[in-house]
Design a protein around this motif. Sequence first.
Motif, short mmCIF file in Angstrom:
data_model
loop_
_atom_site.label_atom_id
_atom_site.label_comp_id
_atom_site.label_asym_id
_atom_site.label_seq_id
_atom_site.Cartn_x
_atom_site.Cartn_y
_atom_site.Cartn_z
N GLY A 105 42.76 43.40 37.88
CA GLY A 105 42.95 43.29 39.33
C GLY A 105 41.76 42.65 40.01
O GLY A 105 41.90 41.73 40.82
N ASN A 106 40.56 43.14 39.71
CA ASN A 106 39.36 42.62 40.36
C ASN A 106 38.93 41.27 39.79
O ASN A 106 38.67 40.34 40.53
CB ASN A 106 38.19 43.58 40.18
N ASN A 107 38.80 41.21 38.51
CA ASN A 107 38.12 40.07 37.92
C ASN A 107 39.02 38.92 37.54
O ASN A 107 38.54 37.80 37.40
CB ASN A 107 37.31 40.53 36.70
N ALA A 108 40.27 39.15 37.36
CA ALA A 108 41.15 38.04 37.01
C ALA A 108 41.99 37.62 38.21
O ALA A 108 41.85 36.50 38.71
CB ALA A 108 42.03 38.42 35.82
N CYS A 109 42.82 38.50 38.69
CA CYS A 109 43.73 38.16 39.80
C CYS A 109 42.98 37.77 41.06
O CYS A 109 43.25 36.72 41.65
CB CYS A 109 44.68 39.31 40.09
N ASP A 110 42.04 38.61 41.51
CA ASP A 110 41.33 38.31 42.75
C ASP A 110 40.59 36.99 42.67
O ASP A 110 40.67 36.17 43.58
CB ASP A 110 40.33 39.43 43.08
N ARG A 111 39.86 36.79 41.59
CA ARG A 111 39.08 35.54 41.48
C ARG A 111 40.00 34.33 41.36
O ARG A 111 39.69 33.27 41.87
CB ARG A 111 38.14 35.62 40.30
N PHE A 112 41.13 34.49 40.67
CA PHE A 112 42.06 33.38 40.52
C PHE A 112 42.73 33.05 41.85
O PHE A 112 42.78 31.89 42.26
CB PHE A 112 43.11 33.71 39.46
N PHE A 113 43.24 34.07 42.55
CA PHE A 113 44.00 33.83 43.78
C PHE A 113 43.12 33.61 45.02
O PHE A 113 43.45 32.81 45.88
CB PHE A 113 44.98 34.97 44.05
N TYR A 114 42.02 34.36 45.12
CA TYR A 114 41.20 34.29 46.33
C TYR A 114 39.87 33.56 46.13
O TYR A 114 39.29 33.09 47.09
CB TYR A 114 40.89 35.71 46.86
N GLY A 115 39.35 33.59 44.91
CA GLY A 115 38.02 33.02 44.67
C GLY A 115 36.92 34.05 44.87
O GLY A 115 35.74 33.73 44.78
N TYR A 116 37.29 35.29 45.12
CA TYR A 116 36.35 36.39 45.32
C TYR A 116 37.10 37.68 45.08
O TYR A 116 38.33 37.69 45.00
CB TYR A 116 35.77 36.37 46.74
N VAL A 117 36.37 38.78 44.98
CA VAL A 117 36.99 40.10 44.90
C VAL A 117 37.08 40.65 46.32
O VAL A 117 36.11 40.64 47.07
CB VAL A 117 36.17 41.05 44.00
N ALA A 118 38.27 41.10 46.70
CA ALA A 118 38.50 41.66 48.03
C ALA A 118 38.27 43.17 47.98
O ALA A 118 38.90 43.88 47.21
CB ALA A 118 39.92 41.35 48.49
N ASP A 119 37.33 43.64 48.80
CA ASP A 119 37.02 45.06 48.89
C ASP A 119 37.32 45.55 50.30
O ASP A 119 37.20 44.80 51.26
CB ASP A 119 35.54 45.30 48.57
N PHE A 120 37.69 46.85 50.41
CA PHE A 120 38.16 47.36 51.70
C PHE A 120 37.60 48.70 52.12
O PHE A 120 37.49 48.97 53.31
CB PHE A 120 39.69 47.50 51.68
N TYR A 121 37.34 49.60 51.21
CA TYR A 121 37.05 50.98 51.57
C TYR A 121 35.55 51.22 51.62
O TYR A 121 34.84 50.95 50.66
CB TYR A 121 37.75 51.93 50.59
#
Length: 172
Positions: A105-121
């Motif tokens: 979720g963090n290292n593959a999908c986020d970087r592939f789709f967004y170019g960064y890891v999205a954090d919220f909490y």
Amino acid sequence: MKPRWIGFLAALVALVLDQANKIWLIDVYGIAQHQPVRLTPFLDVIFAKNPGISYSLFSAKTAAGRFVLIASAMAVTAFLVLWLWRSRTVLTALGLGLIIGGALGNNACDRFFYGYVADFYHFHIGDFSWYVFNLADVAITFGVILLLYESLFGKDGEPSRKTGRDKAAMPE
């Protein structure tokens, strides 16, 4: 059911929940325009972009840097999948599955789709501020806790005695 399938299911659930949460917060709710959302006096929902690894170390703002981080994550994930495939206990499989799902979720999908890891909490108390995290981080943390628990206490809650030397030294 073999433990490995429980682990693969945990990975899938962790990955889907993390990505669904990110899609909802970014694209549906529009957290960037509504932040911070105060849930409690010590917990906010905000939008933070992390282009690197933990605490934005090794920031990868270029395509080549993103590729290196994604490739590294995939190599580590492959090792974890092999470990999961050989796992014999449910705790190990569940722990590895949570780590795999969170890492994907963090290292593959986020970087592939967004170019960064999205954090919220964001936890904070007064001037003390804990880092901003996401559901994938929660899955990874609980996965590590399960692996540590099992390595320390074994599957039956007793201290682990995995080596022959330890078994010979400890009376039954």
